[in-house]
Design an enzyme around this catalytic site. Structure first.
Site, PDB file in Angstrom:
ATOM      1  N   ARG A 128      24.021   9.187  47.819  1.00  0.00           N
ATOM      2  CA  ARG A 128      24.830   8.318  46.981  1.00  0.00           C
ATOM      3  C   ARG A 128      23.933   7.192  46.462  1.00  0.00           C
ATOM      4  O   ARG A 128      23.102   6.659  47.193  1.00  0.00           O
ATOM      5  CB  ARG A 128      26.002   7.717  47.770  1.00  0.00           C
ATOM      6  CG  ARG A 128      27.139   8.703  48.053  1.00  0.00           C
ATOM      7  CD  ARG A 128      27.897   9.086  46.779  1.00  0.00           C
ATOM      8  NE  ARG A 128      29.035   9.952  47.024  1.00  0.00           N
ATOM      9  CZ  ARG A 128      29.027  11.295  46.961  1.00  0.00           C
ATOM     10  NH1 ARG A 128      27.921  11.942  46.652  1.00  0.00           N
ATOM     11  NH2 ARG A 128      30.123  11.980  47.184  1.00  0.00           N
ATOM     12  N   GLU A 142      26.667   4.495  38.918  1.00  0.00           N
ATOM     13  CA  GLU A 142      26.798   5.748  38.185  1.00  0.00           C
ATOM     14  C   GLU A 142      27.986   5.730  37.223  1.00  0.00           C
ATOM     15  O   GLU A 142      29.050   5.271  37.626  1.00  0.00           O
ATOM     16  CB  GLU A 142      26.989   6.854  39.231  1.00  0.00           C
ATOM     17  CG  GLU A 142      26.508   8.191  38.804  1.00  0.00           C
ATOM     18  CD  GLU A 142      26.455   9.145  39.987  1.00  0.00           C
ATOM     19  OE1 GLU A 142      25.832   8.828  41.020  1.00  0.00           O
ATOM     20  OE2 GLU A 142      27.065  10.207  39.861  1.00  0.00           O
ATOM     21  N   HIS A 160      23.625  13.803  38.908  1.00  0.00           N
ATOM     22  CA  HIS A 160      24.466  14.109  40.083  1.00  0.00           C
ATOM     23  C   HIS A 160      24.854  15.595  40.112  1.00  0.00           C
ATOM     24  O   HIS A 160      26.047  15.934  40.078  1.00  0.00           O
ATOM     25  CB  HIS A 160      25.721  13.217  40.090  1.00  0.00           C
ATOM     26  CG  HIS A 160      26.339  13.081  41.452  1.00  0.00           C
ATOM     27  ND1 HIS A 160      27.004  11.964  41.863  1.00  0.00           N
ATOM     28  CD2 HIS A 160      26.407  13.931  42.508  1.00  0.00           C
ATOM     29  CE1 HIS A 160      27.466  12.126  43.097  1.00  0.00           C
ATOM     30  NE2 HIS A 160      27.100  13.330  43.516  1.00  0.00           N
TER      31      HIS A 160
HETATM   32  C1  DGY Z   1      29.691  15.606  47.080  1.00  0.00           C
HETATM   33  O1  DGY Z   1      30.307  16.642  47.299  1.00  0.00           O
HETATM   34  O2  DGY Z   1      29.873  14.583  47.711  1.00  0.00           O
HETATM   35  C2  DGY Z   1      28.649  15.630  45.997  1.00  0.00           C
HETATM   36  O3  DGY Z   1      28.138  14.399  45.723  1.00  0.00           O
HETATM   37  C3  DGY Z   1      29.163  16.291  44.749  1.00  0.00           C
HETATM   38  O4  DGY Z   1      29.254  17.603  45.041  1.00  0.00           O
END
Ligand code: DGY
Length: 359
Positions: A262, A291, A309
């Site tokens: 993240r 983001e 992402h």
């Molecule tokens: C998640 O699943 O948390 C990813 O960031 C997106 O697939």
């Protein structure tokens, strides 16, 4: 509701024909089919891949539904969850759920599910794609080719960092921060590159479980010794800005930083300074602090690889994530314990029982 669509197939299902599931943005077809074949009423608010929902639109949807399927792009806070005292559950289509206030969900008696496991491999694969691309200057070389600039081979042309021992014969160190499913899968992929792996987990400071791939290290030691630092922790208040100026200054100037977890785990403005002033050699990022925006100056740097992402974005994985989210949503709707619930204690609360009895 602009772009919203409904599908109701009440007679086809043997499972449940009652209830209404609100899907904020269209999920892959495999998940949609499960929802539609169940016979429940399904509203997909946004069909346009590039448009999100306002908070008001999410709240309006929550008011009218029994179960919510959100994506990680929608903040689900107290105001959203308080909009409907009959909401039976939230079935997020992602493994991460930092967009949902779990403490509030538990207090209000709302079970929340995610989609763990199925995206481990695709996320680890993409982490390696980032690592290799940033070290070996793959996007820069591609851009050079398509711009028609390749006129003559040269010994210095796009010479990047080694991943395997390479010319120096020295094993490189891969430091993994956040040693859960994905971190371990990233470690597994290092075997073919003859690397040494160090692991640190902010939620397990006593040490990761013994595993033949990784050696436990203290945080600072990992930063100082690693040639590649790959981030895989959950985003929580403890891991917000886990990597900031002091940590970047602690890394080797020849090291690369990779983040497919993240964005807010990194202080992105500090990272831009680090990359500009060569405190580290480069960074491969799939996620951003704010983001989809990027910190000023990040996109102009030539020692970064930037992706939108997409770590779990393989067709099979996204299909499976949608299948899991849909299956979890149907369990919520029936008032049954759902697989992949992140706050299981909620099932034993009066708040949850009251929701089920109201529904
Ligand atoms: C998640 O699943 O948390 C990813 O960031 C997106 O697939």
């Amino acid at each position: 509701m602009s772009q919203s669509s409904e599908s109701t197939q009440s007679s086809r299902s043997s499972r449940s024909s009652q209830g209404h599931i609100f899907v904020t943005r269209r999920i892959p077809q495999a998940g949609m089919e499960i929802l539609e074949e169940s016979g429940v009423r399904v509203t997909v608010f946004q069909q346009d891949e590039e448009k999100g929902l306002t908070k008001e639109e999410v709240i309006e949807g929550v008011k009218s539904c029994d179960v919510l399927i959100p994506l990680l792009t929608e903040p689900i806070d107290r105001e959203v969850m308080s909009a409907n005292d009959k909401l039976l559950g939230i079935a997020q289509m992602a493994v991460g759920f930092n967009n949902i206030d779990i403490d509030v969900a538990s207090e209000l008696g709302i079970p929340v599910t995610n989609t763990p496991g199925v995206l481990t491999d695709s996320t680890a694969d993409l982490t390696w794609a980032l690592l290799m691309a940033v070290a070996r200057l793959v996007p820069q070389s591609h851009n050079y080719m398509v711009a028609g600039r390749y006129k003559l081979w040269g010994p210095n042309l796009f010479a990047g960092g080694d991943i395997s021992p390479g010319g120096s014969g020295k094993r490189k160190v891969l430091g993994i921060i956040g040693y859960g499913r994905i971190g371990a899968a990233v470690a597994k992929r290092s075997i073919g590159f003859d690397m040494d792996v160090l692991a640190y987990d902010p939620f397990n400071k006593k040490g990761v479980e013994a595993d033949s791939l990784a050696q436990w290290a203290e945080f600072d030691e990992l930063l100082e010794k690693s040639d590649f630092v790959s981030l895989h922790p959950l985003l929580t208040p403890e891991t917000h800005h886990l990597i900031g100026e002091p940590e970047l200054r602690r890394m080797k100037s020849s090291a690369y930083l990779v983040n497919a977890s993240r964005g807010p785990v990194i202080d992105e403005r500090a990272l831009v300074r680090a990359l500009r002033q060569n405190w580290i050699a480069g960074a491969g990022l799939d996620v951003y602090e704010h983001e989809p925006a990027m910190a000023d100056g990040l996109a102009e740097l030539d020692n970064v690889v930037l992706l939108p992402h997409i770590a779990s974005a393989s067709l099979d994985t996204r299909g499976k994530m949608a299948t899991m989210a849909a299956t979890n949503a149907l369990a919520h709707l029936k008032g049954e314990p759902a697989a992949n619930v992140v706050n299981p204690e909620v099932y034993d609360t009066d708040a949850y029982r009251a929701r089920v009895s109201r529904g």
